[in-house]
Motif scaffolding. Structure first.
Motif, PDB file in Angstrom:
ATOM      1  N   UNK C 122      -1.721   1.579  21.905  1.00  0.00           N
ATOM      2  CA  UNK C 122      -2.592   0.481  22.799  1.00  0.00           C
ATOM      3  C   UNK C 122      -3.220  -0.262  21.917  1.00  0.00           C
ATOM      4  N   UNK C 123      -2.835  -1.700  21.726  1.00  0.00           N
ATOM      5  CA  UNK C 123      -3.695  -2.451  21.200  1.00  0.00           C
ATOM      6  C   UNK C 123      -5.053  -2.684  21.374  1.00  0.00           C
ATOM      7  N   UNK C 124      -6.028  -2.626  20.281  1.00  0.00           N
ATOM      8  CA  UNK C 124      -7.447  -2.862  20.716  1.00  0.00           C
ATOM      9  C   UNK C 124      -8.116  -3.687  19.614  1.00  0.00           C
ATOM     10  N   UNK C 125      -9.232  -4.428  19.986  1.00  0.00           N
ATOM     11  CA  UNK C 125      -9.943  -5.440  19.012  1.00  0.00           C
ATOM     12  C   UNK C 125     -10.585  -4.436  18.257  1.00  0.00           C
ATOM     13  N   UNK C 126     -10.626  -4.776  16.967  1.00  0.00           N
ATOM     14  CA  UNK C 126     -11.368  -3.898  15.912  1.00  0.00           C
ATOM     15  C   UNK C 126     -12.806  -4.110  16.271  1.00  0.00           C
ATOM     16  N   UNK C 127     -13.045  -5.339  16.627  1.00  0.00           N
ATOM     17  CA  UNK C 127     -14.660  -5.965  16.880  1.00  0.00           C
ATOM     18  C   UNK C 127     -15.086  -4.892  17.935  1.00  0.00           C
TER      19      UNK C 127
END
Lengths: 155, 155, 155, 155
Positions: C122-127
């Motif tokens: 799953x791609x997630x926002x690092x922020x």
């Protein structure tokens, strides 16, 4: 005075020679340092008074290893019982300290000294990466553990 | 019935994302299996009755992992407290068994389920490498832990 | 179409059974994913066109593993030659993808298939840590590698 | 004369500080030693002439690490390019040798020295575990790599 930190082995610490791998031993010392000197959320009772470095998630401090020296005195086999990692400080400098270790493995006829080591750790600001001074609060809780530098039996 | 094995984290289990690495979690499950099912010298009191596989040094048995499936339900941060690895068996075959796991992380407002997994393990002769039958003694101590296969929430 | 990523073994990937440890194999797949899909500074020539995720230091993206399944078909011994990790995608979703693998070990009489696996990422926002959509640029370079889901020979 | 062994990083070598972990660096040196000094099946062309220790599966020799010393000169970030591990021998004794290392990380404006280390290795019989003499054949291929002991910049 010494800090005693019990560090359980993992079967995965063994290498193909069926001994605790020499590099894995340094992972055990890393974990002993973390438990001795770093703050960390816990419900357990036995957090050492020396565990004051804010070096966790969203940390203020990076603890950078500058130098390791270690000698191996006996092979360590996998066992359920934790190793007894004993630590003291041979130096508390402006921004660094030297941690000394003796690692004992439990045995039927008494603990066996399996390794001796020392690690130079530099405190750095997580923001700048630059060394930051050891605080009076850190110095105060660590000073009781000052002792002699470790003597290695060979070069 | 479930086996509960407490497995302490190591700071070294974290990866650069500052969470327990997904592969490190499988090392924790490996250690839980070893402590649940393998004989090992120990002075500690709490060796599970299920720890009967002679798979240590000069072993009779190789326990070969044939298959793993794992899903990750929540990130795990470093903490001093051990994870609670709960295990049961969804199958005991002729020479293999399937171990199911639920991994709980302690938290202020109660344990959090962080991972579910299953592992197919084949018993093999250390001498020949060929599968060897699960013994009646092994079957007897493991049967109380037979339960439903684990259900994953997604493929 | 498949991605081929050569992944060198380390002697340290072996466990006490003198085979590449089953968990170490997942570290090899992790490294294959990183080299196949992540941007990274390099002077080398052979960066795959698929290596477009900004997931390095000061990253925008966290690539979170949601699920692994792997089966082991043959033991792998230490060798100097890299394993051939072949990868394709069985799904590209809104914010996730499923990576499939076949791992081949070189041998005198031709490569041997030693493991099959799949990983849901799953791609997630690092922020924010929240899932973030796969970008058109990512989708475009990855679509040529779409293929059939992997079939495991056993549950 | 120095041995140059390229050792690729793995993203998994990073720790939560997003640098190659200090202990991981010793795993890289372990792999460099194995590739420099151990026999191993291979189809690749570049096996060093120094790789003569029979220390693989069904080995004759255990190479036991007796002592490590290492200093870290610069943080290492993940990169696709291998580190250049340069090795020489500061001593070849009756049953032991001391390996010295300089580790260079590639960079746009030339390689950067990131670590210096030395390791005392004892050859032991796999059968008895007792030290065994370095053979004339081993001595002959290793002597060209004899050099000065490494000098550390700090204690």
């Amino acid at each position: 005075m010494r800090l005693h930190v019990p560090i359980p082995l993992r079967w995965g610490d063994l290498d193909a020679f069926n001994h605790v791998n020499n590099v894995s031993m340094l992972k055990l010392l890393e974990e002993a340092r973390v438990r001795a000197f770093w703050q960390a959320e816990s419900a357990v009772e036995d957090i050492p008074s020396t565990a004051v470095i804010d070096a966790g998630l969203d940390t203020d401090t990076l603890t950078l290893v500058a130098h390791h020296e270690i000698e191996y005195l006996a092979p360590v086999l996998y066992q359920r019982d934790p190793l007894d990692v004993q630590m003291w400080l041979s130096k508390i400098g402006g921004a660094s300290m030297e941690v000394c270790y003796e690692v004992y493995s439990p045995a039927a006829d008494g603990p066996v000294l399996v390794a001796r080591a020392r690690t130079a750790v530099v405190m750095a600001s997580a923001e700048t990466g630059e060394p930051r001074r050891i605080t009076p609060a850190e110095r105060q809780v660590w000073e009781p553990y000052l002792g002699e530098p470790i003597a290695f039996s060979r070069g």
